[in-house]
Design a protein around this motif. Structure first.
Motif, PDB file in Angstrom:
ATOM      1  N   GLU A   1      34.908  24.446  -8.076  1.00 50.00           N
ATOM      2  CA  GLU A   1      34.153  25.785  -8.616  1.00 50.00           C
ATOM      3  C   GLU A   1      34.014  26.875  -7.473  1.00 50.00           C
ATOM      4  O   GLU A   1      34.301  27.989  -8.058  1.00 50.00           O
ATOM      5  CB  GLU A   1      32.624  25.160  -9.024  1.00 50.00           C
TER       6      GLU A   1
ATOM      7  N   LEU B   1      33.303  30.314  -9.411  1.00 48.97           N
ATOM      8  CA  LEU B   1      32.314  30.447 -10.083  1.00 48.97           C
ATOM      9  C   LEU B   1      30.713  30.374  -9.538  1.00 48.97           C
ATOM     10  O   LEU B   1      30.662  30.227  -8.268  1.00 48.97           O
ATOM     11  CB  LEU B   1      32.165  28.901 -10.699  1.00 48.97           C
TER      12      LEU B   1
ATOM     13  N   GLU C   1      25.511  27.232  -8.316  1.00 49.12           N
ATOM     14  CA  GLU C   1      24.312  26.516  -9.136  1.00 49.12           C
ATOM     15  C   GLU C   1      22.904  27.015  -8.389  1.00 49.12           C
ATOM     16  O   GLU C   1      21.908  26.891  -9.107  1.00 49.12           O
ATOM     17  CB  GLU C   1      24.406  25.197  -9.263  1.00 49.12           C
TER      18      GLU C   1
ATOM     19  N   VAL D   1      21.594  23.173 -15.159  1.00 48.45           N
ATOM     20  CA  VAL D   1      22.052  23.851 -13.839  1.00 48.45           C
ATOM     21  C   VAL D   1      21.156  23.979 -12.839  1.00 48.45           C
ATOM     22  O   VAL D   1      21.055  23.524 -11.716  1.00 48.45           O
ATOM     23  CB  VAL D   1      23.001  25.143 -14.048  1.00 48.45           C
TER      24      VAL D   1
ATOM     25  N   TYR E   1      26.934  20.550 -13.198  1.00 53.91           N
ATOM     26  CA  TYR E   1      27.694  21.598 -12.656  1.00 53.91           C
ATOM     27  C   TYR E   1      27.775  22.801 -13.928  1.00 53.91           C
ATOM     28  O   TYR E   1      27.963  21.965 -14.933  1.00 53.91           O
ATOM     29  CB  TYR E   1      28.780  21.171 -11.832  1.00 53.91           C
ATOM     30  N   TRP E   2      28.431  23.756 -13.448  1.00 55.61           N
ATOM     31  CA  TRP E   2      28.873  24.899 -14.528  1.00 55.61           C
ATOM     32  C   TRP E   2      30.036  24.189 -15.200  1.00 55.61           C
ATOM     33  O   TRP E   2      30.160  24.215 -16.593  1.00 55.61           O
ATOM     34  CB  TRP E   2      29.346  25.882 -13.850  1.00 55.61           C
TER      35      TRP E   2
END
Length: 267
Positions: free
Chosen positions: A59, A64, A67, A211, A217-218
């Motif tokens: 991620e 990304l 979180e 999240v 997680y995403w």
């Protein structure tokens, strides 16, 4: 020649409602398989944490959003984080069950389709839980996230070492998000209100909750979305008609009534 007209039955384009007892058994079986299937993935703690590090690093590599940004918003107030924990603990199953009940009673054609899609997504997710055990971010020190449910309550999980009721290493894909997204998609397809797109707020809120509470997680939600998209591509929704969309056929298609009258007049 018989000039008598024979109007089409009001529900001619709607399928019969499936037998109630059979559907109760099928849906109950779906939930039981969901709960039991997660148990099959227990006992893979080391692999689950290795996979968690891989997911976290991936991620970050693809940039990304963290979180932690969502969790920071929740932690601004005890009331907000408690509300998020409550949403996570209490909305998932009841919302999906209510969705299926409403479809069964009001949109039987869409009910069969939605039940099949949910079953397919759940089966694929359980296979993913077995093949790819994954510790949630709340357990991974590298994330810097806290277990909001344990700190602020309410929590649906016990100590991972002694919890025999749930598999806490089945983060990917997120069925919390997959089911929420299917509820929204199903209601959008099965209804005609201009406000029906607001149902997308349910999966959006679910995403922020799973999240922000560090339960997913995403990437868990992304994989769930991909599985749902595949299931929807294979299991097509019923053709949208006046009956299946919840409006009387006679009030929507006068041209068809005229055509039926002409056909009847020619007998």
């Amino acid at each position: 020649m018989n000039a008598r007209t024979e109007p089409a039955p009001a529900g001619s384009d709607a399928i019969a409602r499936p037998p109630l007892v059979r559907e109760l058994l099928l849906v109950a079986g779906l939930f039981l398989v969901y709960k039991f299937g997660r148990q099959l993935a227990t006992g893979h703690t080391g692999e689950a944490f290795r996979n968690a590090h891989r997911v976290w690093d991936f991620e970050r590599a693809v940039h990304l959003p963290g979180e932690g940004a969502v969790q920071s918003l929740l932690l601004h107030g005890d009331g907000l984080v408690h509300l998020a924990n409550t949403y996570y603990a209490t909305v998932h199953f009841p919302a999906t069950a209510a969705f299926l009940v409403w479809l069964y009673l009001r949109r039987p054609a869409h009910y069969v389709w939605a039940r099949r899609v949910l079953a397919a997504v759940t089966a694929a997710a359980l296979a993913g839980h077995l093949l790819f055990p994954l510790a949630p971010p709340r357990m991974l020190a590298a994330t810097g996230l806290v277990d909001t449910a344990r700190l602020y309550g309410p929590s649906v999980y016990g100590d991972p070492a002694t919890d025999t009721l749930s598999n806490q290493f089945a983060a990917m894909p997120s069925l919390h998000f997959g089911w929420a997204l299917m509820v929204a998609v199903g209601l959008i397809v099965a209804t005609r209100s201009r406000l029906r797109w607001l149902w997308l707020l349910h999966p959006l809120l679910t995403l922020l909750v799973i999240v922000g509470t560090a339960n997913h997680y995403w990437l868990d939600a992304i994989v769930a979305t991909a599985l749902l998209g595949l299931a929807l591509a294979v299991i097509h929704a019923p053709h949208r008609t006046a009956t299946t969309a919840g409006r009387p056929q006679s009030g929507l298609v006068p041209a068809q009534r005229d055509e039926q009258s002409l056909v009847g007049a020619g007998r």
